[in-house]
Design a protein around this motif. Structure first.
Motif, PDB file in Angstrom:
ATOM      1  N   GLU A   1      24.005  52.319  15.277  1.00  0.00           N
ATOM      2  CA  GLU A   1      25.124  51.398  15.079  1.00  0.00           C
ATOM      3  C   GLU A   1      25.396  50.578  16.331  1.00  0.00           C
ATOM      4  O   GLU A   1      25.667  49.370  16.266  1.00  0.00           O
ATOM      5  CB  GLU A   1      26.367  52.179  14.660  1.00  0.00           C
ATOM      6  CG  GLU A   1      26.288  52.750  13.251  1.00  0.00           C
ATOM      7  CD  GLU A   1      27.520  53.577  12.907  1.00  0.00           C
ATOM      8  OE1 GLU A   1      28.295  53.890  13.839  1.00  0.00           O
ATOM      9  OE2 GLU A   1      27.697  53.887  11.715  1.00  0.00           O
ATOM     10  N   ARG A   2      25.306  51.228  17.509  1.00  0.00           N
ATOM     11  CA  ARG A   2      25.527  50.491  18.756  1.00  0.00           C
ATOM     12  C   ARG A   2      24.431  49.444  18.981  1.00  0.00           C
ATOM     13  O   ARG A   2      24.701  48.316  19.397  1.00  0.00           O
ATOM     14  CB  ARG A   2      25.581  51.468  19.932  1.00  0.00           C
ATOM     15  CG  ARG A   2      26.856  52.306  19.973  1.00  0.00           C
ATOM     16  CD  ARG A   2      26.996  53.013  21.326  1.00  0.00           C
ATOM     17  NE  ARG A   2      25.925  53.982  21.546  1.00  0.00           N
ATOM     18  CZ  ARG A   2      26.000  55.264  21.210  1.00  0.00           C
ATOM     19  NH1 ARG A   2      27.110  55.742  20.607  1.00  0.00           N
ATOM     20  NH2 ARG A   2      24.997  56.089  21.459  1.00  0.00           N
TER      21      ARG A   2
ATOM     22  N   ALA B   1      22.619  47.947  16.647  1.00  0.00           N
ATOM     23  CA  ALA B   1      22.810  46.874  15.676  1.00  0.00           C
ATOM     24  C   ALA B   1      23.927  45.936  16.121  1.00  0.00           C
ATOM     25  O   ALA B   1      23.824  44.712  15.985  1.00  0.00           O
ATOM     26  CB  ALA B   1      23.109  47.450  14.298  1.00  0.00           C
ATOM     27  N   SER B   2      24.990  46.494  16.679  1.00  0.00           N
ATOM     28  CA  SER B   2      26.080  45.660  17.155  1.00  0.00           C
ATOM     29  C   SER B   2      25.634  44.758  18.311  1.00  0.00           C
ATOM     30  O   SER B   2      25.994  43.576  18.382  1.00  0.00           O
ATOM     31  CB  SER B   2      27.249  46.541  17.605  1.00  0.00           C
ATOM     32  OG  SER B   2      27.741  47.311  16.526  1.00  0.00           O
ATOM     33  N   ALA B   3      24.827  45.324  19.209  1.00  0.00           N
ATOM     34  CA  ALA B   3      24.320  44.532  20.334  1.00  0.00           C
ATOM     35  C   ALA B   3      23.405  43.406  19.844  1.00  0.00           C
ATOM     36  O   ALA B   3      23.475  42.269  20.334  1.00  0.00           O
ATOM     37  CB  ALA B   3      23.583  45.430  21.314  1.00  0.00           C
TER      38      ALA B   3
ATOM     39  N   ASN C   1      23.473  41.942  16.902  1.00  0.00           N
ATOM     40  CA  ASN C   1      24.312  40.940  16.232  1.00  0.00           C
ATOM     41  C   ASN C   1      25.003  40.041  17.249  1.00  0.00           C
ATOM     42  O   ASN C   1      25.121  38.824  17.045  1.00  0.00           O
ATOM     43  CB  ASN C   1      25.337  41.631  15.340  1.00  0.00           C
ATOM     44  CG  ASN C   1      24.715  42.255  14.113  1.00  0.00           C
ATOM     45  OD1 ASN C   1      23.645  41.818  13.668  1.00  0.00           O
ATOM     46  ND2 ASN C   1      25.365  43.270  13.559  1.00  0.00           N
ATOM     47  N   ALA C   2      25.467  40.624  18.340  1.00  0.00           N
ATOM     48  CA  ALA C   2      26.124  39.821  19.373  1.00  0.00           C
ATOM     49  C   ALA C   2      25.136  38.850  20.017  1.00  0.00           C
ATOM     50  O   ALA C   2      25.459  37.682  20.259  1.00  0.00           O
ATOM     51  CB  ALA C   2      26.736  40.748  20.431  1.00  0.00           C
TER      52      ALA C   2
ATOM     53  N   SER D   1      24.353  36.013  17.627  1.00  0.00           N
ATOM     54  CA  SER D   1      25.458  35.054  17.579  1.00  0.00           C
ATOM     55  C   SER D   1      25.385  34.088  18.754  1.00  0.00           C
ATOM     56  O   SER D   1      25.654  32.891  18.616  1.00  0.00           O
ATOM     57  CB  SER D   1      26.793  35.802  17.585  1.00  0.00           C
ATOM     58  OG  SER D   1      26.900  36.636  16.450  1.00  0.00           O
TER      59      SER D   1
END
Length: 233
Positions: free
Chosen positions: A41-42, A44-46, A48-49, A52
């Motif tokens: 999850e961490r 994937a969040s990185a 996505n950031a 962006s």
């Protein structure tokens, strides 16, 4: 007593059955799995950031800019207009700038057209023509003197001359240049001996350089289009 004994046997049987039944397994340790899920999850969040941020950046499509530069350059080359800025932009975007080197010689003046080269060749025809034969001027009569003067001033040749001698070739070169048949004039001119066409050698070099410039511009545009048509990897 018999009834009591039967009840005791039933109770003992129930106890034995309970002892022999499988015991419930202890709950599994899921801490490692939970930690792995948290790591995913961490990550994937990185990602996505980061994605962006990339989306927020202005687009820089090099293949698209290259084809625009190639199209503009090719138009200027074919119309005979100067193109110093266009070739600078094209070289900055070209994978191989050396391929555009044939275009550099005409950047400031523009690529000459076939018609302009034909007109330029006509000015060289007198230098290409063979010298007029010497006419004897030993005669003292007025007719002899008039003939000698006319021979020096006027020399008439057929524009459809045949043969491979210098005069016939120059006549065909002249006829082709008059009708703006640049390719035919150059072909006939190259059939002359190097010494006979020396006066037009610079013109021949210029004509060859023109062909090389047109070919380089056309190839650059074709390569840019081929690159743009490739699917994105």
């Amino acid at each position: 007593l018999a009834a009591q004994r039967a009840q005791s046997d039933k109770l003992a049987s129930a106890i034995n059955d309970a002892k022999s039944a499988p015991q419930a397994a202890p709950p599994p340790d899921l801490s490692a799995i939970n930690e792995r899920i948290a790591q995913i999850e961490r990550a994937a969040s990185a990602q996505n950031a980061e994605l962006s941020k990339e989306i927020a950046k202005p687009a820089d499509d090099v293949p698209l800019r290259r084809i625009v530069a190639a199209a503009l350059l090719d138009v200027l080359v074919r119309t005979g207009d100067p193109y110093p800025a266009a070739i600078s932009a094209a070289k900055a975007l070209a994978p191989n700038p050396e391929a555009l080197k044939p275009l550099e010689g005409f950047a400031a003046s523009g690529v000459p057209s076939a018609n302009s080269l034909s007109r330029e060749l006509l000015t060289l025809v007198p230098k290409l023509s063979p010298p007029a034969p010497e006419t004897s001027t030993t005669g003292t009569g007025i007719v002899d003197r008039l003939q000698a003067g006319a021979a020096k001033l006027v020399r008439i040749e057929r524009s459809d001359a045949v043969g491979t001698d210098r005069g016939a070739v120059v006549a065909r070169v002249t006829a082709a240049a008059l009708r703006n048949d640049f390719a035919e004039a150059r072909r006939e001119l190259k059939s002359l001996a190097p010494a006979d066409r020396a006066a037009a050698q610079a013109w021949l070099d210029k004509a060859d350089a023109r062909d090389a410039a047109l070919a380089a511009s056309r190839q650059f545009a074709a390569d840019a289009m081929a690159t743009l048509a490739k699917p994105v990897q």
